[in-house]
Design a protein around this motif. Structure first.
Motif, PDB file in Angstrom:
ATOM      1  N   MET A  77       0.854  -1.181   0.000  1.00 25.65           N
ATOM      2  CA  MET A  77       0.000   0.000   0.000  1.00 25.65           C
ATOM      3  C   MET A  77       0.892   1.233   0.000  1.00 25.65           C
ATOM      4  O   MET A  77       1.827   1.337   0.786  1.00 25.65           O
ATOM      5  N   LEU A  78       0.581   2.153  -0.899  1.00 23.56           N
ATOM      6  CA  LEU A  78       1.289   3.422  -1.003  1.00 23.56           C
ATOM      7  C   LEU A  78       0.357   4.518  -0.504  1.00 23.56           C
ATOM      8  O   LEU A  78      -0.768   4.655  -0.999  1.00 23.56           O
ATOM      9  N   LEU A 105      -0.574  -2.597  -6.710  1.00 24.81           N
ATOM     10  CA  LEU A 105      -0.552  -2.050  -5.362  1.00 24.81           C
ATOM     11  C   LEU A 105      -1.821  -1.248  -5.116  1.00 24.81           C
ATOM     12  O   LEU A 105      -2.557  -0.904  -6.042  1.00 24.81           O
ATOM     13  N   ARG A 106      -2.080  -0.957  -3.842  1.00 24.71           N
ATOM     14  CA  ARG A 106      -3.204  -0.105  -3.464  1.00 24.71           C
ATOM     15  C   ARG A 106      -2.666   1.278  -3.128  1.00 24.71           C
ATOM     16  O   ARG A 106      -1.650   1.400  -2.436  1.00 24.71           O
ATOM     17  N   ALA A 143      -4.743   0.404  10.152  1.00 27.47           N
ATOM     18  CA  ALA A 143      -5.449  -0.579   9.326  1.00 27.47           C
ATOM     19  C   ALA A 143      -4.565  -1.079   8.194  1.00 27.47           C
ATOM     20  O   ALA A 143      -4.528  -2.281   7.895  1.00 27.47           O
ATOM     21  N   ALA A 144      -3.835  -0.174   7.564  1.00 19.78           N
ATOM     22  CA  ALA A 144      -2.943  -0.576   6.470  1.00 19.78           C
ATOM     23  C   ALA A 144      -1.892  -1.563   6.957  1.00 19.78           C
ATOM     24  O   ALA A 144      -1.584  -2.557   6.280  1.00 19.78           O
ATOM     25  N   ARG A 145      -1.357  -1.347   8.131  1.00 14.87           N
ATOM     26  CA  ARG A 145      -0.305  -2.220   8.651  1.00 14.87           C
ATOM     27  C   ARG A 145      -0.834  -3.603   9.008  1.00 14.87           C
ATOM     28  O   ARG A 145      -0.102  -4.590   8.910  1.00 14.87           O
ATOM     29  N   ARG A 146      -2.092  -3.678   9.417  1.00 14.97           N
ATOM     30  CA  ARG A 146      -2.632  -4.980   9.817  1.00 14.97           C
ATOM     31  C   ARG A 146      -2.759  -5.945   8.648  1.00 14.97           C
ATOM     32  O   ARG A 146      -2.914  -7.142   8.863  1.00 14.97           O
ATOM     33  N   ARG A 147      -2.710  -5.472   7.419  1.00 15.32           N
ATOM     34  CA  ARG A 147      -2.819  -6.358   6.268  1.00 15.32           C
ATOM     35  C   ARG A 147      -1.496  -7.032   5.922  1.00 15.32           C
ATOM     36  O   ARG A 147      -1.456  -7.942   5.103  1.00 15.32           O
ATOM     37  N   GLY A 148      -0.405  -6.597   6.538  1.00 17.75           N
ATOM     38  CA  GLY A 148       0.877  -7.225   6.273  1.00 17.75           C
ATOM     39  C   GLY A 148       1.523  -6.705   5.002  1.00 17.75           C
ATOM     40  O   GLY A 148       0.976  -5.865   4.288  1.00 17.75           O
ATOM     41  N   GLY A 149       2.722  -7.194   4.709  1.00 17.44           N
ATOM     42  CA  GLY A 149       3.441  -6.779   3.507  1.00 17.44           C
ATOM     43  C   GLY A 149       4.236  -5.512   3.724  1.00 17.44           C
ATOM     44  O   GLY A 149       5.032  -5.417   4.664  1.00 17.44           O
ATOM     45  N   ALA A 150       4.016  -4.520   2.862  1.00 13.97           N
ATOM     46  CA  ALA A 150       4.770  -3.264   2.916  1.00 13.97           C
ATOM     47  C   ALA A 150       3.822  -2.086   2.794  1.00 13.97           C
ATOM     48  O   ALA A 150       2.906  -2.092   1.967  1.00 13.97           O
ATOM     49  N   VAL A 151       4.054  -1.073   3.612  1.00  4.17           N
ATOM     50  CA  VAL A 151       3.333   0.192   3.518  1.00  4.17           C
ATOM     51  C   VAL A 151       4.375   1.293   3.315  1.00  4.17           C
ATOM     52  O   VAL A 151       5.325   1.396   4.091  1.00  4.17           O
TER      53      VAL A 151
END
Length: 368
Positions: A163-164, A213-214, A237-245
């Motif tokens: 997510m960006l 990406l979102r 909320a973005a961090r709870r999805r995992g991966g990279a923000v």
């Protein structure tokens, strides 16, 4: 078994999302628990007697009323059991919690917000939080937005959930830089009044999808103020999805930007090679490090004689993340079909790939 602590992370027996199980015959307590489940966006399975073994083991979270303890003494031990206490003077509740293998005793009233968060965690499923990286320019025109986009494009191209987030309302919009200003999806004004917990899955699905990406950016309307509470809710909320923000940040440090910095794991300060740029970056770094201790320098080349990348980092008193040499053909105002990071052989994409390999779990090491 632990006492109630808002920093605890529930370790569920089931990692996938699913409805919680509520076990109670207390009608008043059941009404309260159903209300709290609704606040978390969950529709629980309710058991008034002894739950069957499948329901007990399958549920990601089990919420047990104190009245149900005698019926559960022979239940299979599992993680993710919460025992509800409505009598603050009942010291025997801890012994009964041990009897059913509860992870936590949850006093009601008093811990409703904590319980709603745990229910929402169970509904969304468990995952390692995303690595959150902020990018900020040491001076105007340093290329922070370009690097932020390239980091996100590279992470997504490598198959990571990405997510960006555009944290600069005066920056012109990262959707423009990515060539997606016409793509449908919500922008910042839709989240400006967010408070408390934002559903991570709903956030992700509502945003424009570009380059796998979102993106959360700004619309073309009047500037909308995003309060610190909204920034906190969205980034959590973005961090709870995992991966990279990846968060593109302005150089000013107001309350909302400070809240964004507080949500990050590390920051990258983009500094063009030059004494005036270093002087400007020093002021930015001093302000940012009051909130985000892990700040690293990315030197944008070319470096001249007598002012190498390591010397620039030393002058700023920051660790060096690397140097990015000039890359011809980078998009400016009209990106067209090419966006930052597209050229996998270019120095920008190579820097980003190496950064993620070092920073992300499973990619060569952990950040820090």
């Amino acid at each position: 078994m632990n006492g109630l602590n808002t920093s605890d992370r529930l370790e569920s027996a089931v990692t996938g999302a699913g409805p919680p199980l509520v076990v109670t015959e207390d009608a008043e307590l059941l009404d309260e628990l159903l209300r709290l489940c609704a606040a978390a966006g969950a529709e629980p399975e309710v058991c008034h007697g002894v739950p069957d073994r499948g329901s007990w083991e399958r549920a990601p979270l089990v919420i047990v009323g104190d009245d149900a303890v005698p019926r559960l003494r022979n239940a299979v031990r599992r993680a993710g059991v919460l025992l509800i206490s409505r009598d603050p003077g009942d010291h025997g509740i801890w012994q009964r919690a041990v009897g059913v293998g509860a992870d936590h005793v949850v006093p009601l009233p008093g811990c409703e917000a904590w319980l709603v968060d745990r229910i929402a965690d169970a509904l969304e499923g468990t995952a390692a939080p995303a690595l959150a990286v902020g990018v900020i320019g040491g001076r105007g025109g340093a290329g922070a937005s370009t690097l932020a986009c390239a980091l996100a494009v590279t992470a997504a191209r490598d198959g990571r959930r990405t997510m960006l987030v555009d944290g600069d309302p005066l920056g012109g919009g990262l959707d423009v830089l990515l060539g997606g200003e016409g793509v449908e999806g919500l922008r910042w004004p839709a989240f400006a009044q967010s408070r408390g917990r934002v559903a991570a899955g709903a956030l992700e699905e509502s945003l424009p999808r570009l380059r796998s990406l979102r993106l959360l950016s700004w619309d073309r309307g009047d500037t909308v103020a995003v309060p610190p509470e909204a920034m906190r809710s969205v980034l959590s909320a973005a961090r709870r999805r995992g991966g990279a923000v990846v968060v593109d940040l302005p150089r000013r440090l107001d309350e909302t930007v400070a809240e964004a910095l507080a949500q990050l794991d590390l920051g990258l300060l983009v500094v063009p090679a030059g004494l005036r740029s270093v002087a400007a970056a020093h002021r930015v770094a001093s302000a940012v490090r009051t909130v985000l201790p892990d700040l690293r320098v990315v030197v944008r080349g070319p470096c001249g004689a007598g002012l190498e990348d390591e010397e620039i980092a030393a002058l700023l008193g920051l660790p060096l993340a690397g140097e990015i040499p000039p890359e011809p053909g980078l998009p400016a105002e009209a990106p067209g079909e090419s966006v930052p990071g597209d050229n996998t052989r270019g120095p920008l994409a190579r820097f980003c790939s190496a950064f993620w390999d070092r920073a992300l779990p499973g990619g060569g090491g952990a950040a820090g």
